[in-house]
Design a protein around this motif. Structure first.
Motif, mmCIF file in Angstrom:
data_model
loop_
_atom_site.group_PDB
_atom_site.id
_atom_site.type_symbol
_atom_site.label_atom_id
_atom_site.label_comp_id
_atom_site.label_asym_id
_atom_site.label_seq_id
_atom_site.Cartn_x
_atom_site.Cartn_y
_atom_site.Cartn_z
ATOM 1 N N ILE A 32 0.861 -1.181 0.000
ATOM 2 C CA ILE A 32 0.000 0.000 0.000
ATOM 3 C C ILE A 32 0.897 1.230 0.000
ATOM 4 O O ILE A 32 1.694 1.415 0.911
ATOM 5 N N LEU A 33 0.777 2.056 -1.035
ATOM 6 C CA LEU A 33 1.631 3.241 -1.138
ATOM 7 C C LEU A 33 1.017 4.484 -0.515
ATOM 8 O O LEU A 33 1.714 5.421 -0.173
ATOM 9 N N SER A 34 -0.290 4.506 -0.356
ATOM 10 C CA SER A 34 -0.973 5.688 0.173
ATOM 11 C C SER A 34 -0.653 5.881 1.655
ATOM 12 O O SER A 34 -0.879 4.987 2.471
ATOM 13 N N PRO A 35 -0.139 7.068 2.026
ATOM 14 C CA PRO A 35 0.119 7.341 3.442
ATOM 15 C C PRO A 35 -1.152 7.224 4.292
ATOM 16 O O PRO A 35 -1.100 6.825 5.447
ATOM 17 N N ARG A 36 -2.285 7.550 3.701
ATOM 18 C CA ARG A 36 -3.557 7.500 4.419
ATOM 19 C C ARG A 36 -3.878 6.086 4.896
ATOM 20 O O ARG A 36 -4.465 5.899 5.960
ATOM 21 N N VAL A 78 -2.472 0.082 7.634
ATOM 22 C CA VAL A 78 -2.878 -1.282 7.297
ATOM 23 C C VAL A 78 -1.646 -2.179 7.121
ATOM 24 O O VAL A 78 -1.688 -3.372 7.428
ATOM 25 N N LEU A 79 -0.531 -1.580 6.664
ATOM 26 C CA LEU A 79 0.697 -2.361 6.476
ATOM 27 C C LEU A 79 1.135 -3.038 7.768
ATOM 28 O O LEU A 79 1.660 -4.151 7.745
ATOM 29 N N LYS A 80 0.918 -2.372 8.898
ATOM 30 C CA LYS A 80 1.333 -2.925 10.191
ATOM 31 C C LYS A 80 0.538 -4.175 10.553
ATOM 32 O O LYS A 80 0.978 -4.991 11.357
ATOM 33 N N LEU A 81 -0.629 -4.321 9.961
ATOM 34 C CA LEU A 81 -1.477 -5.467 10.250
ATOM 35 C C LEU A 81 -1.193 -6.664 9.334
ATOM 36 O O LEU A 81 -1.653 -7.767 9.602
ATOM 37 N N MET A 82 -0.436 -6.429 8.263
ATOM 38 C CA MET A 82 -0.185 -7.476 7.273
ATOM 39 C C MET A 82 1.029 -8.316 7.653
ATOM 40 O O MET A 82 2.018 -7.785 8.143
ATOM 41 N N PRO A 119 3.958 -7.167 4.362
ATOM 42 C CA PRO A 119 3.498 -5.854 3.915
ATOM 43 C C PRO A 119 4.184 -5.313 2.660
ATOM 44 O O PRO A 119 3.835 -4.246 2.193
ATOM 45 N N VAL A 120 5.172 -6.040 2.129
ATOM 46 C CA VAL A 120 5.904 -5.532 0.969
ATOM 47 C C VAL A 120 5.957 -6.573 -0.140
ATOM 48 O O VAL A 120 5.883 -7.775 0.096
ATOM 49 N N PHE A 121 6.090 -6.053 -1.360
ATOM 50 C CA PHE A 121 6.429 -6.876 -2.519
ATOM 51 C C PHE A 121 7.943 -6.852 -2.639
ATOM 52 O O PHE A 121 8.575 -5.817 -2.399
ATOM 53 N N ARG A 122 8.533 -7.962 -3.021
ATOM 54 C CA ARG A 122 9.968 -8.041 -3.256
ATOM 55 C C ARG A 122 10.149 -8.362 -4.730
ATOM 56 O O ARG A 122 9.795 -9.446 -5.174
ATOM 57 N N VAL A 123 10.669 -7.413 -5.489
ATOM 58 C CA VAL A 123 10.819 -7.557 -6.932
ATOM 59 C C VAL A 123 12.291 -7.788 -7.245
ATOM 60 O O VAL A 123 13.128 -6.898 -7.073
ATOM 61 N N LYS A 124 12.589 -9.000 -7.701
ATOM 62 C CA LYS A 124 13.972 -9.357 -8.021
ATOM 63 C C LYS A 124 14.305 -8.878 -9.426
ATOM 64 O O LYS A 124 13.608 -9.201 -10.382
ATOM 65 N N LEU A 125 15.364 -8.095 -9.516
ATOM 66 C CA LEU A 125 15.824 -7.601 -10.808
ATOM 67 C C LEU A 125 16.931 -8.501 -11.346
ATOM 68 O O LEU A 125 17.741 -9.018 -10.572
ATOM 69 N N ASP A 126 16.985 -8.629 -12.671
ATOM 70 C CA ASP A 126 18.116 -9.316 -13.283
ATOM 71 C C ASP A 126 19.232 -8.290 -13.488
ATOM 72 O O ASP A 126 19.122 -7.133 -13.047
ATOM 73 N N ALA A 127 20.291 -8.688 -14.152
ATOM 74 C CA ALA A 127 21.438 -7.779 -14.331
ATOM 75 C C ALA A 127 21.046 -6.519 -15.096
ATOM 76 O O ALA A 127 21.466 -5.409 -14.748
ATOM 77 N N ARG A 128 20.227 -6.663 -16.132
ATOM 78 C CA ARG A 128 19.804 -5.489 -16.915
ATOM 79 C C ARG A 128 18.915 -4.568 -16.086
ATOM 80 O O ARG A 128 19.064 -3.354 -16.121
#
Length: 113
Positions: A35-39, A43-47, A50-59
């Motif tokens: 959730i990006l909205s500060p408002r 809710v993140l504290k309840l999850m 709470p984050v997505f982890r996006v793995k990048l390749d070399a490019r």
């Protein structure tokens, strides 16, 4: 109908908006709150996750590092094209990836100051 990327997009400066951490090898993993909205941030504290982890390749890692807040989209595209000389569409793919990073809230696209 305008073509992508247009002059106004090329003149924008991509700036990293989220944190990254080391991944496997020399790659990075981007950390994006679900959730990006500060408002609605509370809710993140309840999850449990709470984050997505996006793995990048070399490019992806190289492009992320090139979005340092000093280069325009056009300059990042040029750097990616030079880093991948055997791929004629490397610059265009970089522009597409920057657009997707912006849509996902990973980077902000600022006007050149």
């Amino acid at each position: 109908m305008s073509t992508f990327p247009d002059e106004s997009f090329l003149a924008l400066v991509p700036v990293q908006a989220l944190a990254a951490e080391p991944g496997e090898g020399d790659t990075l993993v981007l950390i994006r709150p679900k959730i990006l909205s500060p408002r609605w941030g509370w809710v993140l504290k309840l999850m449990r996750k709470p984050v997505f982890r996006v793995k990048l390749d070399a490019r992806g890692t190289a492009l992320w590092q090139a979005c340092d807040g000093t280069r325009t989209v056009a300059q990042v595209m040029e750097a990616m094209a030079q880093a991948q000389p055997g791929e004629p569409d490397a610059g265009f793919r970089a522009a597409l990836f920057i657009r997707e990073l912006a849509r996902g809230g990973f980077v902000r696209l600022n006007q050149l100051s």
